[in-house]
Structures are given as structure tokens and as C-alpha cells.
Design a protein around this motif. Structure first.
Motif, mmCIF file in Angstrom:
data_model
loop_
_atom_site.group_PDB
_atom_site.id
_atom_site.type_symbol
_atom_site.label_atom_id
_atom_site.label_comp_id
_atom_site.label_asym_id
_atom_site.label_seq_id
_atom_site.Cartn_x
_atom_site.Cartn_y
_atom_site.Cartn_z
ATOM 1 N N THR A 74 34.205 38.983 38.931
ATOM 2 C CA THR A 74 35.472 38.331 38.779
ATOM 3 C C THR A 74 36.608 39.257 39.820
ATOM 4 O O THR A 74 37.425 38.619 40.273
ATOM 5 C CB THR A 74 35.923 38.372 37.476
ATOM 6 N N MET A 75 36.066 40.334 40.063
ATOM 7 C CA MET A 75 36.982 41.176 40.905
ATOM 8 C C MET A 75 36.910 40.893 42.421
ATOM 9 O O MET A 75 37.824 40.329 42.948
ATOM 10 C CB MET A 75 36.678 42.711 40.680
ATOM 11 N N VAL A 76 35.572 40.458 42.861
ATOM 12 C CA VAL A 76 35.376 39.951 44.107
ATOM 13 C C VAL A 76 36.158 38.628 44.499
ATOM 14 O O VAL A 76 36.553 38.342 45.309
ATOM 15 C CB VAL A 76 33.911 40.201 44.544
ATOM 16 N N LEU A 95 43.164 38.896 35.607
ATOM 17 C CA LEU A 95 43.050 39.124 34.151
ATOM 18 C C LEU A 95 41.598 39.231 33.671
ATOM 19 O O LEU A 95 41.651 39.993 32.777
ATOM 20 C CB LEU A 95 43.954 37.763 33.656
ATOM 21 N N ALA A 96 40.860 38.220 33.991
ATOM 22 C CA ALA A 96 39.492 38.216 33.695
ATOM 23 C C ALA A 96 38.921 39.697 33.770
ATOM 24 O O ALA A 96 38.136 40.243 32.768
ATOM 25 C CB ALA A 96 38.634 37.268 34.201
ATOM 26 N N THR A 97 38.880 40.327 35.022
ATOM 27 C CA THR A 97 38.477 41.474 35.097
ATOM 28 C C THR A 97 39.031 42.729 34.172
ATOM 29 O O THR A 97 38.289 43.401 33.712
ATOM 30 C CB THR A 97 39.041 42.076 36.585
ATOM 31 N N THR A 98 40.334 42.644 34.081
ATOM 32 C CA THR A 98 40.868 43.520 33.102
ATOM 33 C C THR A 98 40.488 43.567 31.809
ATOM 34 O O THR A 98 40.028 44.345 31.210
ATOM 35 C CB THR A 98 42.428 43.154 33.139
ATOM 36 N N PHE A 99 40.105 42.193 31.337
ATOM 37 C CA PHE A 99 39.866 42.031 29.994
ATOM 38 C C PHE A 99 38.363 42.211 29.916
ATOM 39 O O PHE A 99 38.137 43.044 28.835
ATOM 40 C CB PHE A 99 40.206 40.424 29.693
#
Lengths: 220, 92, 587
Positions: A74-76, A95-99
Motif C-alpha cells: 500500500t505504501m509503494v 490511510l491504508a498503510t497507517t491503519f
């Protein structure tokens, strides 16, 4: 007056990215101290380690590993979105990465509590709890061979390595939240999304360290 | 910056590789009867493979200049030297 | 590639008046020069403290068991009736080393001069990350406070030596020290973070922010030295951090990393510590060597002899420094075969240092020598460092080290390289760059008086330590007279003590010179030393943003006594008319 000389090319990457790579080099050394000590101590006292899966919860951690790898994806994807100036998907992926990152920490915290409950601490067995009792009777915990008489080194190295990794993930989640907030304020564009790339490097590094840790701590 | 990323890796493809390699690792660790040294070698090899995928494609080292790659690789020999030297306290 | 990177980081800042509040300009400053001066003031305070601790130690060694004059102010837990307790003596030994290494010499060499010099000497307006730079300093401050706090806690301060060997350092029930040792660990971990952030800044700045024409082989040697030093800091300090954390856990949460009872390895602490510790000692000498190169070239009015070999020697020391750590452990019980490899690698590392020494001498040979105060200190550095280095060759030979390990021979070596080396270089460097920092000159007369007296008393203090060390006088012992074989050495111990007191007293001259010159010193022009570095093109003191216009570099550093120039120096940013800007590397 002579013309000015050519600008010095330096590393060819902008300051923030160079700085993050340099910082990651120091992080490699930090984990070397912890992981290296683990390798050395285990080499010298192999009898203090239980078989994989006897003490630690491999299935749950395997899922956690998968989660962390997902967060790298998700980060990349967020970075790719930033490269295209796609604000909507940048925000979604961040947001997905954080979660997912926060979930990783949560699962790890749960794992620590479970281990403490069963009687596995940084100091080794916990008096009066399951694991200690089972080991004292020369028995096993989840099937398989008998537990070691002492797991002092196992406990010390396990909690220190995974604990500091978890600390780094936590720091990453905090920074990631900040970057996500900035993304929601439109701070990143196709022309300038350095913040996204730089936090991405840190995040992938943390994932990379976990890939190594998962293997050598849980599977060997 | 755009020059370094002109080749865009297939991120989902890399993700599938990483997931697969993780499953293989779990399999190797639990389902087979390799001798301990072979097991360790296999597992570490798989872990290094996964780590390289993340470093080369997610961190884009594949597309960076040599200077950056040298910077990144620099600490690794030191790590190896330290661990190997101290292990000789137990063997040799 | 270059233009893309430069798109974000182009030096758009130039010299300008900083009109922000006092707090933003001088306390929470992001200006590398102010941060450098902040480190300077902090480090000089810790240097004074470290020296004071040494004076108390020397009292005990010179006059064991006697009440120290003024000792009445110390609490009962340290020195009842002014007579030092053994536990307190060990804390003094530990904290003298700790404060001097981590809070005085390292910040003076790196925190002060990497900060102050790098942007100025490479033609940049500031560091790559000014706010992280500010954070580096403000992280060091609480670390220092924590380290000081250890004197006031129950059980006293850490007393296991600055090297903090396990298991003593890991077992409060054995050492009687709990909080003190924990504060030691915590303080160093925090300080380490600041150092790592700083080194990251210095490396990125030197790589990415050099002015046009400032190629790698036109960098002054002070910058090369600071660059390699920063790499050593970046990669070595995290090892100490990890080790200190493990030690802290052993003391507090019941782990057994270094405690043999449950399989831990005391030798693991030593290996980790010295794997950091040896690069650390090169961190403590390389910048000093860099400053000395700049100053000797200036004082000889000649280019540095063998500039390229100097660069490769610095890099060589940086590389080799990683594989010699075991020479601190010959007596530890480690694998003897491993020990042999360390003996060989340690012998090798003398070579690049020797190359540098010959090059300094070659620079001075037939130079138009100017014996200004920085030059005096730089020449003293070369002589004292050679002595310290030569004693190091003795120690490198394992059979010899078996005899002299943990004696005062080692203490003599340490102080010849750290005081005779680093500190003399620092006195020279502070004097040399003082005008650029404060816009005034330090008094040359008092500088020479300070130099002469310091040089004499310093040698009277530390040379005899070789003697008593060879005769068996151990380190870190509270009362030498309790050993019969050491009693004949007591007159020499007293001699050393008195010389040390005089040495310490003489430093007041430097302190007064430093403080009074700030307000009353002769105002300095741009280039009071007629030097070639880029920093001398700016006003004194250098303004916020450094350069009115980004300089262009036309030649190598140290173009003194150039045949085609009337003055005996040619600044790096002044072209020699008729020569192309992109001259071949090195000239």
C-alpha cells in the motif's frame, strides 16, 4: 572574470532522500547489535531455545508478517499515486498503510501479553506460570520435544529484537499519520512528493527488518 | 527524480512473490525433515530473497545510482565481520 | 541527475540579516554556526568538569587517604571528612572518562567544528537539514543533564569505568550502584541519537551541497576528516546504543545478556563495546588531524605535502579502524587465535598515521614558518601524537600488552593521543576559527603563554605515567600504597599529582582569553590568518546564510606561496586569471 564552474553533482538524489538512506545505514548497525548478539548468544547456548512454534505463536505472527508486507505494497502504491499526482488514491493508500501498520503493532502487543500470560518474559520463564511448570517437569507445551530447562537468553533476545522493531514500527506509524494528514491538506504533487518517498523508504526498511526477524526468530 | 523511476516495477507481482515466499518458508520450517544446517541455510536464503525484493523494487534500489547503492551496502560487511569474529569465541 | 536533485535543494539562501526573536536566533537556532557555538560552550563546561574530576582523582592518588582541601563540601556518601571513599573514587574514574570522551572531546571535535566549518568550507549557506541540526544539540542537553544527575542518586554514580564492563556494570547487587549505571546507559543512548542525526546531516551536506567547483579532491583536509569521522559515528554509535540498551535491560528487567549465571556472555559486552569503541577513538583523533593539516599548511605558507595520500590515509584509517577492536581485549580471555588476527591488523593501522605524520613534516620543511598560536598547538599535536602512537605500537604486540594492559602505561598512551593530540589540536582550532565565530582575535600573547605552560605541565603530568605503568602501577585503583611493590612509586605519583594541579590551574589562562576576547579582543577582518579556505571570504563573524553569493571554487585547498600570485596565499574562490575554471582534479 571566469565563468562559474559546473554545479557539483553530489549523490544525484535530493537531500531528504540521501539523508534517509544515510540514516537507514545507521539503523542497519543498530539492528546488527541486537540481531548479532542474538546469533552469537544462540550459537553459544543453543539448548536455551525451544523448537519453532513451541513457545511463540507462529500462525498469528505469520499473518502479522503478511499484514506488514501488505502495508509495504500500500505504501509503494501511495508513492506511485503521488508520482501521478493522483490525490485521491494517494490519501487512500496512505490511510491504508497507517491503519495496517497500527494493526501490526496491535497484534504484536497482543502477542506479548499472551506470552507473558503463558509465562515467557525477557528474563526467561515466569515463576508459577504454565511454561515454567511444564519445563520444570521436563514436559512440552504445544506438543513436540521437551522445553528447555532455562530460556533466559531466548527471552532476552526475543523481546529485545522484536520490541525494538515494534518501537520502530510505532515511530513509523506516527510519522505516517503525519504524512497522511499532510496529504489530506494537499501538500504533495506530482512535481514534489518527497515526503511520501522518504517515509516510504523508512517504512520499507522496517518491513525488511521484519522479514529477516520473522525468519530467524520464529522459524529457526 | 522521474529518471530513476522510468521503469515502473510490477508492485502487485512483487507482492505475490513475497506472499508465496513466505508460504514456502513456513512449509520449509514445519513440513520437512531437512537437517538443521540445511534448514537454516534455506530459510535464510528465502528471507534474503524477500528482503532483496523489497529493497530493489519497493525501495527502488534497482533504479538508483551506484553511489546510493554503495551507501546502502556499506554497513553490511561490518555486520558480518562483527558477528563472525565473535562467533570464533565459540569455535576455532 | 544533478539538475533534478538541485531543483529542490538549490542554494537559494544567501547572507542576510536574521531579524527573528532572540529565542529563535540564539537559543533555538537552526543556523549551523550558532549551533556550533552552543556545542562549544556546552563542551567547554564539560571539559572543565572532567578536568575537575581528574583533579580530585589525582589528589587521592598523590595523597591517599588524606582529607582533600575543600573536600568538606562533599557529602558523607562521597567523602566523609573530605577523605574519598573507594566507591566514589571509582565513580570519579568512570565519570572523568565518560564526560571527557562523550561530552567534551567528541562534541568539541564534531559537534562544534563539523557544524561550524562544513557549510562554510564547502560554500553552502547552511546544513542540509537545519532543523534536525538544532534537534541534535537539544537532544545532547538532556543527555548531559541525565549524566550529571547520576552524582545525586542513591548508590552514587556508575563506577565500572567508562568502558562499563559486565558483569560488574550489570549487577547492582555486586557494585552497589543501580540508578547511576542506568542513567549512564540512558544518557548515552539519548546522546547517541543526537550524534547519529548529526552525522547524517554532515554526510548529506558534504555529499550534496558543495559549491560549484568544489570537487572531492579540492576539499580541505579538515572536511575530509570530518566526513570520514561522520561515517564512523553513523555506523559505530548504533552498536553502543544497542549494547547500552542490553546492559540497561540486564540491570532492570532481569535479562541475562552479559550475566553468566543463565548463559550470558560478559565477553559479548566487551566485543560490542570495543567494536564501537575502536572506531570511537578514531572519531576522537581524525577531525583533530584534519584541523592540524589546515593549520600547518597555513603556518608553513605551503600546500600540504602529499594531499592525495593524506586523503587516502584518512580513508585508510577509517576502514582499518573497524577490524582492530580486539586489541583492547588481549587480556580478556578471548580466543587467542582471534587475538592474533587483531595484533596483525593493529600493526597495519600505524601505517596511514605515519604517512600523515611524514606529510605534516614535509609540509613544514622549508616552509616560511609562522609560529602563531594555532601553529604552535598544531606542531605540538604532531609531536605528542607520535609519542602516543608509538606507545600504541608496543601495545599492539600481544605479548607486550599482557604485561602493560590496565596499567598506567595505557593511561599515558590514552592521554598522549587525547590530550597531547586532540586537545592541543582543539586549542589550536578554537584559536584559529575564533575570529570567524566571534569577530575578534584571541590574545596572541596569552595564547602563547597558555601554550608554553600547558605543554610543559602536560608532559610533566603524563610522561611519568609511562614509567609507573611499566613498573606495574594498575589503573583504577583507589590506594596504590596498599601494594608493597607500588610504594616506591609514590613519590612519582605525588609529582604527577602536583604537575596535574598546575596543568589544570594554567587552563584558567585559556578560559580568560576565550571569554575576555569575546568582548575586548582585537576586531578581526575577513581573513586574519591569510588563509585560502572559503570561510575566509565571509565577514567575521560570518553572517546568517554565510555567503553574499554562492562561491565558485577554482583550485585545490592550501594554495600558499603560489608562484603566479603576489600574496603568499590564493583563496580557493579567487580565480587565477587565464586558467579555466574546470582545471584537472587536484590543481
Amino acid at each position: 572574470m571566469l565563468p562559474p564552474a559546473e554545479a557539483e553533482s553530489g549523490s544525484g538524489v535530493y537531500n531528504a532522500k540521501l539523508g534517509m538512506w544515510v540514516f537507514l545505514a545507521s539503523e542497519v548497525m543498530f539492528f546488527t547489535a541486537l540481531i548479532g548478539s542474538y546469533i552469537i548468544l544462540r550459537f553459544g547456548n543453543p539448548e536455551q531455545w525451544a523448537q519453532p512454534g513451541q513457545v511463540l505463536n507462529v500462525p498469528v505472527t505469520a499473518v502479522n508478517t503478511f499484514l506488514l508486507i501488505c502495508s509495504s505494497v500500500t505504501m509503494v502504491k501511495a508513492f506511485a499515486a503521488a508520482q501521478h499526482g493522483d490525490q485521491r488514491w494517494l490519501r487512500i493508500w496512505l490511510l491504508a498503510t497507517t491503519f495496517i501498520g497500527a494493526s501490526f503493532v496491535g497484534v504484536q502487543a497482543y502477542e506479548y501479553l499472551q506470552l507473558a500470560h503463558h509465562g515467557f518474559l525477557p528474563s526467561g520463564y515466569r515463576e508459577g506460570h504454565e511454561l515454567a511448570e511444564a519445563a520444570a517437569q521436563g514436559g512440552a507445551f504445544k506438543g513436540g520435544p521437551a522445553l528447555p530447562a532455562s530460556v533466559a537468553l531466548y527471552g532476552a533476545t526475543f523481546f529485545t529484537m522484536t520490541g525494538f522493531h515494534g518501537f520502530h514500527v510505532t515511530m513509523g506509524v506516527i510519522c505516517m499519520s503525519f504524512v497522511t494528514w499532510r496529504a489530506f491538506r494537499g501538500a504533495y504533487s506530482a512535481a514534489d512528493h518527497r515526503g511520501v518517498e522518504v517515509i516510504g523508504l523508512y517504512w520499507h526498511f522496517v518491513d525488511l527488518v521484519w522479514i529477516i526477524l520473522f525468519t530467524i526468530v520464529y522459524l529457526i | 527524480m522521474t529518471q530513476a523511476k522510468s521503469h515502473r516495477p510490477n508492485y502487485i507481482g512483487i507482492f505475490v512473490m513475497l506472499a508465496l515466499l513466505t508460504l514456502v518458508e513456513l512449509g520449509v520450517a514445519f513440513l520437512t525433515v531437512f537437517s538443521k544446517p540445511v534448514l537454516i541455510l534455506l530459510l535464510i536464503g528465502l528471507a534474503v530473497w524477500k528482503a532483496l525484493l523489497v529493497a530493489l523494487y519497493f525501495m527502488h534500489l534497482r533504479f538508483e545510482t551506484n553511489r546510493v547503492r554503495i551507501l546502502v551496502i556499506a554497513p553490511l560487511p561490518l555486520a558480518v565481520i562483527m558477528v563472525m569474529a565473535v562467533i570464533t569465541e565459540y569455535v576455532w | 541527475m544533478a539538475t533534478t536533485a538541485a531543483t529542490f535543494d538549490q542554494a537559494t539562501q544567501h547572507a542576510h540579516v536574521d531579524d527573528r526573536s532572540f529565542l529563535r536566533r540564539y537559543i533555538f537556532s537552526t543556523d549551523h554556526k550558532i549551533i556550533g557555538i552552543q556545542f562549544l560552550l556546552m563542551s567547554l563546561l564539560f571539559l572543565t568538569l572532567g578536568g575537575t574530576l581528574a583533579m580530585v582523582m589525582r589528589w587521592q592518588l598523590g595523597f591517599p587517604g588524606q582529607a582533600m582541601p575543600g573536600g568538606g563540601v562533599l557529602p558523607e556518601t562521597m567523602a566523609p571528612g573530605g577523605i574519598l571513599l573507594p566507591e566514589f573514587y571509582l565513580a570519579l574514574v568512570t565519570m572523568h572518562g565518560t564526560f571527557m570522551v562523550f561530552f567534551a572531546i567528541m562534541p568539541l571535535l564534531v559537534g562544534v567544528f563539523a557544524n561550524f566549518l562544513i557549510p562554510l568550507k564547502i560554500g553552502a549557506p547552511d546544513m542540509a537539514f537545519p532543523r534536525i541540526n538544532m534537534a541534535s544539540f537539544w537532544i545532547a542537553v538532556p543527555a548531559g543533564i541525565l549524566m550529571l544527575a547520576g552524582f545525586f542518586v542513591e548508590g552514587g554514580h556508575a563506577g565500572a569505568g567508562w568502558t562499563s564492563y559486565a558483569p560488574l556494570s550489570a549487577m547492582p547487587e555486586m557494585s552497589g550502584v543501580s540508578w547511576g549505571q542506568q542513567l549512564w546507559c540512558l544518557s548515552l543512548v539519548i546522546l547517541g541519537l543526537g550524534s547519529i542525526l548529526g552525522s547524517m546531516n554532515y554526510i548529506a551536506t558534504i555529499i550534496n551541497m558543495r559549491a560549484p567547483g568544489m570537487t572531492w579532491f579540492r576539499l580541505p583536509l579538515s572536511i575530509w576528516a570530518l566526513f570520514i569521522t561522520s561515517i564512523l559515528v553513523l555506523l559505530a554509535i548504533p552498536i553502543l546504543s544497542g549494547a547500552a540498551i542490553m546492559l540497561l535491560f540486564d540491570q532492570t528487567i532481569g535479562t541475562h545478556f552479559f550475566l553468566p549465571a543463565e548463559g550470558g556472555q560478559p565477553l559479548l559486552w566487551q566485543h560490542l563495546f570495543w567494536f564501537f569503541g575502536h572506531p570511537e577513538v578514531y572519531i576522537l583523533i581524525l577531525p583533530a588531524m584534519g584541523f592540524v593539516s589546515d593549520i600547518i599548511a597555513n603556518g608553513s605558507r605551503k600546500p600540504i605535502f602529499g594531499y592525495h595520500s593524506m586523503v587516502f590515509a584518512i580513508i585508510g584509517i577509517g576502514f582499518l579502524g573497524w577490524i582492530v577492536w580486539g586489541h583492547h581485549m588481549f587480556q580478556s580471555g578471548m580466543n587467542p587465535t582471534l587475538g592474533m588476527t587483531f595484533m596483525i591488523s593493529t600493526m597495519f593501522i600505524a601505517v596511514p598515521s605515519a604517512i600523515k605524520t611524514f606529510n605534516w613534516m614535509g609540509t613544514m620543511w622549508r616552509g616560511n614558518l609562522q609560529f602563531h598560536v594555532p601553529m604552535l598547538h598544531a606542531i605540538a599535536f604532531v609531536a605528542m601524537f607520535v609519542i602516543g602512537g608509538l606507545s600504541g605500537v608496543f601495545m599492539a604486540a600481544t605479548p607486550v600488552d599482557i604485561y602493560i594492559h590496565d596499567t598506567y602505561f595505557i593511561v599515558a598512551h590514552i592521554h598522549y593521543v587525547l590530550f597531547g593530540g586532540s586537545l592541543f589540536a582543539l586549542f589550536g582550532a578554537i584559536t584559529f576559527w575564533y575570529p570567524k565565530m566571534f569577530g575578534r582575535m584571541m590574545s596572541p600573547f596569552w595564547g602563547k603563554v597558555h601554550f608554553a605552560l600547558t605543554f610543559v605541565f602536560y608532559n610533566l603530568t603524563f610522561w611519568p605515567m609511562h614509567e609507573i605503568g611499566l613498573k606495574g602501577h594498575m589503573r583504577r585503583i583507589y590506594d596504590p600504597t596498599q601494594y608493597e611493590f607500588l610504594q616506591p612509586l609514590q613519590p612519582l605519583n605525588r609529582f604527577i599529582t602536583i604537575a596535574a594541579f598546575l596543568l589544570f590551574a594554567v587552563q584558567i589562562i585559556f578560559a580568560l582569553n576565550f571569554v575576555l576576547s569575546w568582548f575586548f579582543g582585537a576586531k578581526a577582518g575577513r581573513n586574519p590568518w591569510n588563509d585560502t579556505g572559503l570561510e575566509w571570504s565571509t565577514p567575521s563573524p560570518a553572517p546568517h546564510g554565510n555567503f553574499e553569493r554562492t562561491p565558485t571554487v577554482y583550485h585545490a585547498p592550501y594554495e600558499f606561496s603560489h608562484p603566479q600570485v603576489t600574496e603568499d596565499y590564493l583563496p580557493q574562490d579567487r580565480p587565477l586569471e587565464g586558467r579555466p575554471a574546470s582545471a584537472p582534479a587536484g590543481r
